[in-house]
Design a protein around this motif. Structure first.
Motif, PDB file in Angstrom:
ATOM      1  N   ARG A 124      17.847  15.675  24.377  1.00  0.00           N
ATOM      2  CA  ARG A 124      18.754  15.930  23.253  1.00  0.00           C
ATOM      3  C   ARG A 124      18.833  17.409  22.941  1.00  0.00           C
ATOM      4  N   CYS A 125      20.023  17.835  22.537  1.00  0.00           N
ATOM      5  CA  CYS A 125      20.278  19.247  22.229  1.00  0.00           C
ATOM      6  C   CYS A 125      20.727  19.374  20.783  1.00  0.00           C
ATOM      7  N   PHE A 126      20.084  20.284  20.050  1.00  0.00           N
ATOM      8  CA  PHE A 126      20.450  20.560  18.667  1.00  0.00           C
ATOM      9  C   PHE A 126      20.702  22.057  18.511  1.00  0.00           C
ATOM     10  N   MET A 127      21.725  22.394  17.745  1.00  0.00           N
ATOM     11  CA  MET A 127      22.066  23.787  17.461  1.00  0.00           C
ATOM     12  C   MET A 127      21.653  24.089  16.026  1.00  0.00           C
ATOM     13  N   ILE A 128      20.744  25.057  15.879  1.00  0.00           N
ATOM     14  CA  ILE A 128      20.186  25.380  14.569  1.00  0.00           C
ATOM     15  C   ILE A 128      20.608  26.794  14.173  1.00  0.00           C
ATOM     16  N   PRO A 129      21.324  26.945  13.060  1.00  0.00           N
ATOM     17  CA  PRO A 129      21.657  28.293  12.594  1.00  0.00           C
ATOM     18  C   PRO A 129      20.365  29.034  12.233  1.00  0.00           C
ATOM     19  N   ILE A 130      20.325  30.317  12.492  1.00  0.00           N
ATOM     20  CA  ILE A 130      19.104  31.091  12.231  1.00  0.00           C
ATOM     21  C   ILE A 130      18.711  31.026  10.751  1.00  0.00           C
ATOM     22  N   VAL A 131      19.675  30.962   9.848  1.00  0.00           N
ATOM     23  CA  VAL A 131      19.314  30.879   8.420  1.00  0.00           C
ATOM     24  C   VAL A 131      18.590  29.572   8.101  1.00  0.00           C
ATOM     25  N   VAL A 132      18.961  28.498   8.779  1.00  0.00           N
ATOM     26  CA  VAL A 132      18.285  27.209   8.576  1.00  0.00           C
ATOM     27  C   VAL A 132      16.889  27.255   9.200  1.00  0.00           C
ATOM     28  N   TRP A 133      16.796  27.822  10.408  1.00  0.00           N
ATOM     29  CA  TRP A 133      15.493  28.013  11.058  1.00  0.00           C
ATOM     30  C   TRP A 133      14.556  28.780  10.130  1.00  0.00           C
ATOM     31  N   ASP A 134      15.061  29.869   9.551  1.00  0.00           N
ATOM     32  CA  ASP A 134      14.253  30.697   8.653  1.00  0.00           C
ATOM     33  C   ASP A 134      13.818  29.928   7.407  1.00  0.00           C
ATOM     34  N   GLU A 135      14.692  29.075   6.873  1.00  0.00           N
ATOM     35  CA  GLU A 135      14.319  28.255   5.713  1.00  0.00           C
ATOM     36  C   GLU A 135      13.129  27.357   6.031  1.00  0.00           C
ATOM     37  N   TYR A 136      13.198  26.685   7.163  1.00  0.00           N
ATOM     38  CA  TYR A 136      12.093  25.816   7.562  1.00  0.00           C
ATOM     39  C   TYR A 136      10.814  26.623   7.797  1.00  0.00           C
ATOM     40  N   ALA A 137      10.942  27.758   8.460  1.00  0.00           N
ATOM     41  CA  ALA A 137       9.767  28.586   8.759  1.00  0.00           C
ATOM     42  C   ALA A 137       9.147  29.154   7.482  1.00  0.00           C
TER      43      ALA A 137
END
Length: 166
Positions: free
Chosen positions: A114-127
């Motif tokens: 499976r492939c998911f596209m994650i915006p960097i702002v969302v990645w940063d929120e989780y991190a």
């Protein structure tokens, strides 16, 4: 044994190449000989993606990561890559930074790929939450800001939903 990260990078490129209004440039890893072995120079990401929409042009910096677990550690995206993705995201209203994540099962890739596209702002929120060291497959499935690109055949993912938002 194949490096599945490199396989996924090739799959992303192949999946985007079917669109007439998209041009993909691979950012090649830069390596040199350093006496006792190869030394890699940092690159901002894996791909530059250019999407034409009439007279408008969107530019995406894309980093691709593959994992055979149900989570991807935040540490897998290096600081300089995260910084480059965030810089591109804030550069212009038609530029963005994204992370493509491939969750796969090496023993059953036909059924779990499976492939998911994650915006960097969302990645940063989780991190930034601090309570986790990774982003889980379940988070990618549940968060509407993260776009799944379903596998349509072989190693081709349907990237059309993602291309609508970039």
């Amino acid at each position: 044994m194949k490096d599945h990260g490199k396989v996924f990078e090739a799959d992303v490129r192949k999946s985007l190449s079917v669109f007439d209004d998209v041009h993909v440039d691979r950012i090649h890893d830069s390596v040199t000989w350093g006496g006792h072995g190869m030394i890699g120079s940092p690159t901002p990401g894996d791909f530059w993606v250019f999407k034409r929409n009439g007279e408008q042009l969107s530019i995406v910096l894309l980093e691709a990561k593959a994992t055979s677990t149900r989570r991807l550690d935040f540490s897998r995206v290096e600081d300089h890559q995260r910084d480059s993705l965030a810089e591109m995201d804030s550069f212009h209203r038609r530029s963005s930074g994204w992370i493509a994540v491939n969750f796969y099962d090496p023993n059953d890739i036909r059924h779990m790929n499976r492939c998911f596209m994650i915006p960097i702002v969302v990645w940063d929120e989780y991190a930034a939450r601090g309570d986790r060291k990774s982003i889980a497959l379940s988070s990618c499935e549940e968060d509407k800001r993260i776009i799944e690109c379903p596998r349509v055949k072989g190693s081709i993912f349907n990237m059309s939903a993602w291309l609508k938002v970039v």
